[in-house]
Design an enzyme around this catalytic site. Structure first.
Site, mmCIF file in Angstrom:
data_model
loop_
_atom_site.group_PDB
_atom_site.id
_atom_site.type_symbol
_atom_site.label_atom_id
_atom_site.label_comp_id
_atom_site.label_asym_id
_atom_site.label_seq_id
_atom_site.Cartn_x
_atom_site.Cartn_y
_atom_site.Cartn_z
ATOM 1 N N GLY A 171 1.078 0.180 6.486
ATOM 2 C CA GLY A 171 0.627 -0.712 5.414
ATOM 3 C C GLY A 171 0.093 0.438 4.263
ATOM 4 O O GLY A 171 0.895 1.264 3.783
ATOM 5 N N SER A 172 -0.878 0.219 3.268
ATOM 6 C CA SER A 172 -1.133 0.618 2.282
ATOM 7 C C SER A 172 -1.287 2.068 2.147
ATOM 8 O O SER A 172 -1.138 2.850 0.931
ATOM 9 C CB SER A 172 -2.221 -0.027 1.405
ATOM 10 N N THR A 173 -1.692 2.840 3.386
ATOM 11 C CA THR A 173 -1.806 4.312 3.205
ATOM 12 C C THR A 173 -0.491 5.055 2.765
ATOM 13 O O THR A 173 -0.464 5.945 2.346
ATOM 14 C CB THR A 173 -2.208 4.791 4.552
ATOM 15 N N PHE A 174 0.796 4.141 2.952
ATOM 16 C CA PHE A 174 2.161 4.599 2.737
ATOM 17 C C PHE A 174 2.216 4.757 1.184
ATOM 18 O O PHE A 174 3.212 5.412 0.545
ATOM 19 C CB PHE A 174 3.103 3.822 3.400
#
Lengths: 367, 648
Positions: B292-295
């Site tokens: 998800g968004s951590t990427f």
């Protein structure tokens, strides 16, 4: 740098390498057994170390005594060693009986194997006798018979212990020395032909010798019984492979291989140090052989030549026979590996032999 | 005279014959040795093995596992095992009866063992102390004892997934116990049977006990931080009624793992009580998930490094819905024009997709690989998975958009924290590791593991720019505000990923993986912390709500414990001393003291650092490497202890 011509230094170095290897292997082969039976893992190795010190002392002394000394003292020496064998053979209670054989004399806390110095005395006698007879050596009555009778007497006493292996090797030394001195081949052959039936009788009469003879031909046939020792010895060699399992890590000595620190020490070397270890040992003995032969060829008189050959034979013959036995190339005999196996008398006597060799070399070089 | 010469040459000839014969004999001996040791080796060796296998193997004493402060995590004690030599038992019925009742084993079973033809049978291995005492007092003929190693984990709640456990035969089955089996196991000791003259077998312990002992491991794990991490993780999992979760704490400058926690956890002392073996798995390294968004962090780093975007570049975020090919991307909130920094701060998927578009798939793909995704990190734990990154050929425009905000790929926890650490560590990707040193029984270092740079992924400049943006995430109206800590700048990123539906494709509604990964202090990072909460089922599910507070708690305690002060409080506040005795360890009642570590050979710096961790007051004499210390290694110390160390 060590040059090939420095026979004396080579001899000293090789001897030292051999006894050092022996000391290490005696420890490796005996520490577990010693721990268990005597409560100290150093029991055997400590004694062997003392033997080595005594051996070096005698080595130095022998190298300082002019070998012509033995020429003059050959008969007293012969008589003394004969007397010791006689005492062992006929006076009960003085001998130390191990496994039905009386090979050791008790001297207080020490034990002593009279057949070892006897071998050296016989070699001195043969060297002396053969070197003085020159032309008469070709005759039967003067050249052949006396040394045969003299060696035969000793052999008979050693056989009585009984110590078949030592007796045979003394016989072999005598015959080879006589061959080198130029005794007629036909005399020697007739002696061998003459001795054959006796040998056969001696082997077949004694049950265990016959067994040994037969098991060596096929040790696997009875690998739990008569062939046990030999099979375990061969397994040890196999387990070692080229590089060995590592010093001290051998398994065969843990009760699979009886007498690992004496007669079968080579098998443990084969297991722990591998083919590399065996080859190195072979090389060390070959150096002794070359040094001995070289000293003999250059010796200033016949006595020195024969004495040098005799001593070389004393060590080399026993070495090759022991090696052949533990690899099942020859029937089992009770012979130890010179300088390597545990045992005081033979070590000290062999060291004296090396000392004499060194003296012969030094005398020849003084000229 | 001529005759004489002739004689001499004959003599030489005969000596030569003897010499040559001997050489031939030696050659024969060598050939025979070659035959035995090379040609017939396999046959003979097989025979040897067969003979030796008759000997009984006993379990050696396994090495100890320590944390970085030399606190024991796994120990082996020597306990009695009892065996029988049936031939020597006088009364089989009576003996079996006595043993059966003392050891609570089946009498019938014992009787049949004792009537067998075997020369040796185990009665029961690894007895309790009391059992051993009792049987020894019985003193029955034909019954003997031998000491075997038995594994024990003194802090049963802690670090189970890292340590792993050993099976009944004392072989490592999970964790570092498995990974370092060859070092820790120790040489297998044997009992050898000797036949005496009467044909009886005598058992004889042939091995050198000291030589057979296994080696000790010193982990990078800090027991205190591990404890904090586990406590906070379990609390969050239970508060959110989540399925599970994980926390990893790493030292970004070295790659050392300071803590690694999994929920649900298991107790290695009783590992066999868990019906589902998947609980033993250390999911941080074995399981991959959609990040998800951590990427987005890595997307931005790549964009900066390639110079295709700047923090203030504006992107139109399509008011919350953006069609690409046949798909429509959505944002949680509707955004118009956002700067790149704001896209990260508010975690806009549409914005990320547009950045991804500008970067292009080739370059993005290369950076994903450079950050270590799609490949094993090489951490020294068993069963590592490499996650999966679709091959470049399969990247459609939709896929590029998806991957830009962390969908359509899978990564492991250890990959994620390692990659994030690279941002904290000036762009250098470090190999994560969990064992610092392997030490033998005498304290000699057998193997030392040092920090290892895998590669430089981005420049320092880029790392600094990304950090500046990540700092905004934890500030007012950022998604990660709940991770902010008073007195520190926190750089981090939230993530909320839907779980893919493995059976029907697409995503399962209502199942999320909430995450937060960040480092602190942002400009001089001491700790990188990854928090993953799997399927929170009450209240909010956003990473910023579920995972960020966990980060905050762990970071606050962890920094205090490591003696890192908040801004403006230098020297006025003493570092918080996390005394393990003040925390409720339940099964851990003996933990009110530490043991003095062995400092020998360590530098002044590392001694002081160690002292800070314990914590312990140290007086230093001389310089160089530690040569002598008081108290001695292994002695009990308290926080009042003044240690003295001499350096040479």
């Amino acid at each position: 740098m060590l040059r090939l011509r420095d026979v004396d230094r080579m001899l000293i170095l090789t001897t030292t390498a051999l006894v050092a290897t022996g000391l290490i292997m005696v420890y490796s082969t005996s520490y577990i057994m010693a721990m268990k039976k005597y409560g100290s893992e150093y029991f055997f190795v400590k004694k062997q170390f003392i033997f080595i010190l005594i051996g070096f002392l005698f080595f130095i002394i022998a190298s300082k005594i002019d070998y012509h000394f033995y020429q003059r003292w050959v008969y007293p020496l012969l008589l003394a060693s004969f007397a010791l064998l006689l005492v062992l053979a006929f006076i009960p209670g003085v001998g130390n009986e191990v496994g039905g054989a009386r090979r050791w004399l008790k001297l207080g806390p020490l034990t002593f194997q009279p057949s070892e110095p006897a071998k050296l005395a016989v070699i001195m006698y043969l060297a002396y006798y053969l070197s003085t007879k020159k032309e008469k050596i070709k005759t039967f009555s003067r050249g052949f018979l006396p040394p045969i009778i003299m060696s035969g007497l000793f052999i008979a006493l050693i056989l009585k212990q009984p110590d078949f292996g030592t007796a045979l090797s003394l016989g072999a030394i005598a015959i080879i020395l006589m061959f080198i001195a130029g005794v007629r081949l036909r005399h020697i052959f007739s002696l061998v032909v003459f001795a054959m039936p006796f040998l056969y009788l001696m082997v077949s009469r004694v049950d265990y010798r016959m067994k040994r003879m037969l098991t060596f031909l096929d040790p696997w046939k009875d690998s739990d019984g008569a062939g046990f020792q030999l099979v375990q010895s061969l397994i040890g060699f196999g387990a070692g492979g080229i590089w060995g399992v590592g010093l001290g890590s051998g398994k065969q000595k843990l009760f699979y291989l009886p007498e690992a620190h004496t007669d079968f020490i080579l098998s443990v070397i084969g297991e722990e140090l591998g083919l590399i270890g065996i080859s190195s040992l072979v090389v060390l003995y070959l150096i002794v052989l070359f040094c001995g032969v070289r000293i003999a060829l250059k010796a200033e008189d016949l006595f020195g030549q024969y004495l040098a050959i005799g001593i070389t034979l004393l060590i080399l013959l026993q070495a090759v026979v022991n090696m052949a036995v533990v690899m099942a190339l020859l029937p089992t005999k009770g012979l130890t590996l010179p300088f390597i196996s545990y045992g005081g008398t033979s070590l000290v006597v062999n060291m004296i032999g090396m000392g004499i060799l060194l003296n012969i070399y030094k005398t020849e070089n003084r000229r | 005279m001529k005759k004489m010469k002739e004689n001499t040459s004959w003599l030489r000839f005969r000596i030569f014959i003897v010499l040559v014969s001997f050489i031939f004999v030696f050659i024969a001996i060598f050939i025979r040795a070659f035959q035995l040791q090379v040609l017939e080796r396999d046959k003979l060796k097989a025979l040897a093995d067969r003979a030796h296998l008759k000997a009984v193997s006993i379990i050696p004493k396994r090495g100890t596992i320590y944390d970085r402060g030399m606190r024991e995590l796994a120990v082996s004690t020597e306990v009695e095992s009892v065996y029988a030599q049936p031939a020597k038992i006088e009364n089989i019925k009576k003996t079996s009866g006595l043993l059966a009742s003392a050891l609570s084993i089946d009498r019938k079973e014992l009787e049949s063992k004792f009537t067998s033809k075997k020369s040796f049978v185990w009665v029961k291995r690894q007895l309790d102390f009391a059992e051993g005492e009792q049987i020894q007092r019985l003193n029955i003929q034909g019954i003997g004892f031998v000491k075997e190693g038995r594994r024990f984990y003194p802090n049963p709640q802690i670090a189970g997934h890292i340590i792993g456990f050993v099976g009944v035969d004392s072989k490592g089955l999970e964790g570092v116990e498995l990974e370092y089996e060859e070092y820790m196991a120790g040489a297998s000791a044997r009992l050898i049977g000797e036949r005496d003259a009467h044909g009886n077998e005598i058992l004889f312990d042939s091995t050198d006990k000291d030589a057979s002992k296994g080696m000790n491991l010193i982990l990078t794990i800090d027991k205190t931080i591990q404890y904090i991490a586990e406590k906070e993780l379990f609390k969050a999992v239970s508060n959110n009624k989540a399925k599970g979760g994980m926390v990893v704490v790493m030292d970004p400058s070295t790659g050392e793992i300071l803590a690694m926690a999994n929920a649900p956890h298991f107790k290695p002392n009783n590992f066999y009580e868990y019906s589902n073996p998947s609980i033993w798995r250390n999911k941080v390294v074995t399981d991959a998930f959609e990040p998800g968004s951590t990427f987005k962090t890595f997307l931005v780093a790549a964009a900066f490094e390639e110079g295709v975007a700047k923090p203030n570049d504006l992107f139109f975020c399509e008011e919350g819905s953006y069609g690409v090919a046949d798909r429509v991307f959505h944002d949680v909130k509707k955004f118009g024009w956002l700067s790149l920094a704001q896209i990260i701060k508010h975690s806009s998927n549409i914005g990320a997709a547009k950045i991804g578009n500008r970067l292009g798939k080739d370059r993005f793909y290369r950076y994903i690989n450079d950050f270590g995704f799609g490949a094993k990190t090489g951490i020294d734990l068993p069963g590592e998975s490499s996650g999966s990154i679709p091959h470049l050929r399969g990247w459609s425009n939709v896929a590029l958009g998806n991957i830009s905000f962390g969908q359509g790929i899978s990564v492991t926890g250890i990959q994620l924290i390692s990659a994030f650490s690279a941002i904290a560590n000036h762009g250098y990707l470090m190999r994560p590791y969990i064992v610092k040193e392997i030490v033998d029984g005498n304290g000699n270092i057998v193997k030392e593991f040092r920090p290892e740079v895998i590669r430089k992924v981005v420049s320092e400049e880029t790392a600094r720019k990304v950090t500046a943006i990540l700092k905004e995430v934890t500030k007012t109206d950022g998604t990660g505000i709940k991770a902010s800590i008073d007195g520190f700048d926190v750089a981090g990123k939230t993530g909320t990923a839907q779980k893919p539906d493995l059976f029907q494709g697409g995503y399962v509604s209502g199942k999320y993986i909430s995450s937060f990964v960040g480092f602190v202090p942002a400009d001089n990072p001491e700790l990188v912390i990854l928090v993953i909460i799997d399927e929170p089922s009450v209240g909010e599910f956003y990473g910023g709500v579920v995972a960020a507070p966990v980060f905050k708690e762990i970071a606050t305690h962890g920094l205090a414990y490591r003696g890192v002060f908040p801004r403006g409080t230098h020297d006025t506040i003493k570092p918080l001393q996390v005394n393990l005795s003040s925390i409720d360890f339940r099964e851990d009642e003996h933990e009110d003291f530490y043991r003095m570590p062995d400092l020998k050979g360590k530098t002044v710096r590392s001694v002081l650092r160690l002292a800070r961790e314990i914590p312990l007051e140290v007086k230093v004499f001389g310089s160089g490497r530690a040569a002598y210390q008081r108290p001695l290694p292994g002695e009990r110390i308290t926080q009042d202890t003044l240690a003295e160390v001499w350096f040479k």
